[in-house]
Design an enzyme around this catalytic site. Structure first.
Site, PDB file in Angstrom:
ATOM      1  N   TRP A  41     -76.701  23.904  -5.828  1.00  0.00           N
ATOM      2  CA  TRP A  41     -77.904  24.199  -4.841  1.00  0.00           C
ATOM      3  C   TRP A  41     -77.200  24.649  -3.903  1.00  0.00           C
ATOM      4  O   TRP A  41     -76.580  23.893  -3.032  1.00  0.00           O
ATOM      5  CB  TRP A  41     -78.461  22.855  -5.047  1.00  0.00           C
ATOM      6  CG  TRP A  41     -79.811  22.924  -4.288  1.00  0.00           C
ATOM      7  CD1 TRP A  41     -81.008  23.940  -4.344  1.00  0.00           C
ATOM      8  CD2 TRP A  41     -80.484  22.169  -3.242  1.00  0.00           C
ATOM      9  NE1 TRP A  41     -81.784  23.769  -3.374  1.00  0.00           N
ATOM     10  CE2 TRP A  41     -81.435  22.639  -2.712  1.00  0.00           C
ATOM     11  CE3 TRP A  41     -79.859  20.888  -2.461  1.00  0.00           C
ATOM     12  CZ2 TRP A  41     -82.388  21.869  -1.764  1.00  0.00           C
ATOM     13  CZ3 TRP A  41     -80.465  20.190  -1.741  1.00  0.00           C
ATOM     14  CH2 TRP A  41     -81.704  20.560  -1.229  1.00  0.00           C
ATOM     15  N   ASP A  74     -76.498  13.373  -6.911  1.00  0.00           N
ATOM     16  CA  ASP A  74     -77.829  13.808  -6.534  1.00  0.00           C
ATOM     17  C   ASP A  74     -78.701  14.020  -7.731  1.00  0.00           C
ATOM     18  O   ASP A  74     -78.465  14.696  -8.656  1.00  0.00           O
ATOM     19  CB  ASP A  74     -77.595  15.419  -6.145  1.00  0.00           C
ATOM     20  CG  ASP A  74     -78.664  16.137  -5.542  1.00  0.00           C
ATOM     21  OD1 ASP A  74     -79.771  15.433  -5.449  1.00  0.00           O
ATOM     22  OD2 ASP A  74     -78.797  17.212  -5.287  1.00  0.00           O
ATOM     23  N   LYS A  80     -89.855  16.447  -7.339  1.00  0.00           N
ATOM     24  CA  LYS A  80     -90.382  17.063  -8.832  1.00  0.00           C
ATOM     25  C   LYS A  80     -91.061  16.263  -9.692  1.00  0.00           C
ATOM     26  O   LYS A  80     -91.880  16.543 -10.010  1.00  0.00           O
ATOM     27  CB  LYS A  80     -89.047  17.842  -9.592  1.00  0.00           C
ATOM     28  CG  LYS A  80     -88.077  18.155  -8.586  1.00  0.00           C
ATOM     29  CD  LYS A  80     -88.269  19.806  -8.009  1.00  0.00           C
ATOM     30  CE  LYS A  80     -87.481  19.977  -6.627  1.00  0.00           C
ATOM     31  NZ  LYS A  80     -87.329  21.482  -6.401  1.00  0.00           N
TER      32      LYS A  80
HETATM   33  C1  LIG Z   1     -80.065  19.945  -6.839  1.00  0.00           C
HETATM   34  C2  LIG Z   1     -80.986  19.527  -5.767  1.00  0.00           C
HETATM   35  N1  LIG Z   1     -80.749  18.391  -4.849  1.00  0.00           N
HETATM   36  C3  LIG Z   1     -81.747  18.325  -3.877  1.00  0.00           C
HETATM   37  C4  LIG Z   1     -82.901  18.930  -3.887  1.00  0.00           C
HETATM   38  C5  LIG Z   1     -83.645  18.283  -2.775  1.00  0.00           C
HETATM   39  O1  LIG Z   1     -85.085  18.660  -3.039  1.00  0.00           O
HETATM   40  P1  LIG Z   1     -86.068  17.781  -1.969  1.00  0.00           P
HETATM   41  O2  LIG Z   1     -85.380  17.587  -0.688  1.00  0.00           O
HETATM   42  O3  LIG Z   1     -87.085  18.710  -1.697  1.00  0.00           O
HETATM   43  O4  LIG Z   1     -86.257  16.493  -2.684  1.00  0.00           O
HETATM   44  C6  LIG Z   1     -83.074  19.867  -4.634  1.00  0.00           C
HETATM   45  C7  LIG Z   1     -84.656  20.765  -4.479  1.00  0.00           C
HETATM   46  O5  LIG Z   1     -84.726  21.650  -4.886  1.00  0.00           O
HETATM   47  C8  LIG Z   1     -82.157  20.249  -5.799  1.00  0.00           C
HETATM   48  O6  LIG Z   1     -82.500  21.291  -6.722  1.00  0.00           O
END
Ligand SMILES: Cc1ncc(COP(=O)(O)O)c(C=O)c1O
Length: 406
Positions: A136, A217, A253
């Protein structure tokens, strides 16, 4: 009054590569436009979804006049933290029963990763973190901003569009002992490629033998397979061996709470005494960053996780989202096969979670955007959650044309 800004020489920053896709999409006036760039769930009608169970929890919260808007503690809502640790580690986790887990409420997954990174920079003796290649796009920035040194380990093999397990093992074997290793708990973003349970077990043994510190993560628990337990297996394997690890959770999500910015960081330790001290230090990390976290998202999550019926209803809605994504994979794969598009497209159904890493190159992506109004990141990643049955033909037409003409 001075007419020249003190910031007059500032340069224009580039658009975020992922969020920039939506900016471009919004400017396109074509009725056929399709946004597959953003990692947010859409219904069959292409609309954002607020879960029914979330609406119910919110109604309960709004009508409960005993609830106040006082500051939360620095570590967040206690009920939320307890339930979040159980969700990721399992309700019968010995680590929780033995009070060996320090959990703090954070600003979604990103904030949880950042707080974890700041803590490691301050209190861990190794400042190198290995992240998968690719990963990411925000990962390297989060860790660099916290002062960690970022290296990569091989993860994806473009030839097989699957896991480069050999490369991964070689790179982790060569890592300095004690280094931190970022692992996607499930539904790896952007590739949709996860290790098998057997491969996870190899990774666990290798990492433990080298004293590498796992930082999970978990942004997609329940979204990959439709099962909250199945999607947490990787984390639970590492916790079951009694060793230490960090886990960042996001409810963006799996509860559709994107804009509520609600998540948690859990650090699993070897004793209750260390866990207490770690929690006390996490407070010192958080206090000067944002003082304490927001209350609303945490209250929604805690309400749902602590009510048997609502929890059950959540799992049903979550599974429906996961199943729709799986069905989109099948429909797109069938459409590509029906067209006889050159190449093997089986990775569309083999990959897991929100994204498919199509294997399309940046020129083909640019072609699909200019000729077919299909928007995606330039690495060829498409969000299956942004697709619906009525758009499958348009997408497969665009992909076919890109592969055969560019
Ligand atoms: C791999 C991964 N980690 C973390 C996140 C963190 O998202 P958020 O800060 O919206 O919870 C995302 C969001 O797309 C992600 O794809």
């Amino acid at each position: 009054m001075a007419s020249v800004s003190v910031f007059a020489n500032i340069s224009q920053a580039p658009e975020d590569p992922i969020l920039g896709v939506t900016v471009a999409y919004n400017k396109d006036s074509s009725p056929h436009k399709l946004n597959l760039g953003v990692g947010a769930y859409r219904t069959e009608e292409g609309k954002p979804l607020v879960l029914d169970v979330v609406r119910r929890a919110e109604k309960l919260l709004v009508s409960d006049i005993s609830l106040k808007k006082e500051y939360l503690p620095i570590t967040g809502l206690a009920d939320f933290n307890k339930s979040s640790a159980k969700l990721i580690l399992g309700s019968d986790s010995p680590a929780i029963q033995e009070n060996r887990v320090a959990t703090v409420q954070c600003l979604s997954g990103t904030g949880s990763l950042r707080v974890g990174a700041e803590f490691l920079k301050k209190h861990y003796n190794q400042h190198t973190i290995y992240i998968p290649s690719p990963t990411w796009g925000n990962h390297p920035k989060i860790f660099m901003m916290a002062g960690l040194s970022v290296k990569t380990y091989r993860y994806y093999d473009p030839a097989t569009r699957g896991l480069d397990f050999e490369g991964l093992q070689q790179d982790l074997s060569a890592a300095t002992s004690g280094s931190i290793v970022l692992l996607h708990a499930c539904a790896h973003n952007p590739t949709g490629v996860d290790p098998t349970l057997d491969q996870w077990e190899h990774i666990r043994k290798l990492m433990r033998s080298k004293g590498l510190l796992p930082f999970f993560d978990s942004a997609y628990q329940g979204f990959a397979s439709g099962s909250l337990d199945a999607d947490a297996q990787s984390v639970r394997m590492f916790v079951a061996d009694g060793g230490e690890c960090l886990a960042a959770q996001s409810y963006a999500k799996n509860m559709g709470l994107y804009g509520e910015r609600i998540g948690a960081l859990s650090i699993v330790l070897t004793s209750a005494d260390v866990a207490r001290k770690v929690e006390s230090q996490l407070k010192l990390v958080i206090r000067p960053m944002y003082s304490s976290p927001p209350i609303h998202g945490a209250s929604i999550v805690a309400t749902i996780l602590n009510d048997r019926e609502m929890y059950h209803d959540w799992t049903v809605e979550l599974k429906a989202m996961a199943d729709r994504i799986i069905s989109m994979r099948k429909q797109l794969y069938d459409a590509m096969c029906a067209k006889g598009t050159p190449g093997d497209w089986s990775h569309i159904i083999k990959q897991i979670g929100m994204f498919t890493f199509t294997g399309l190159n940046p020129e083909q992506v640019a072609f699909m955007t200019s000729e077919y109004h299909v928007y995606m990141t330039s690495d060829g990643r498409i969000s299956m959650a942004g697709l619906s049955s009525s758009k499958v033909t348009h997408l497969s037409d665009a992909m076919h044309a890109a592969v055969t003409r560019v």
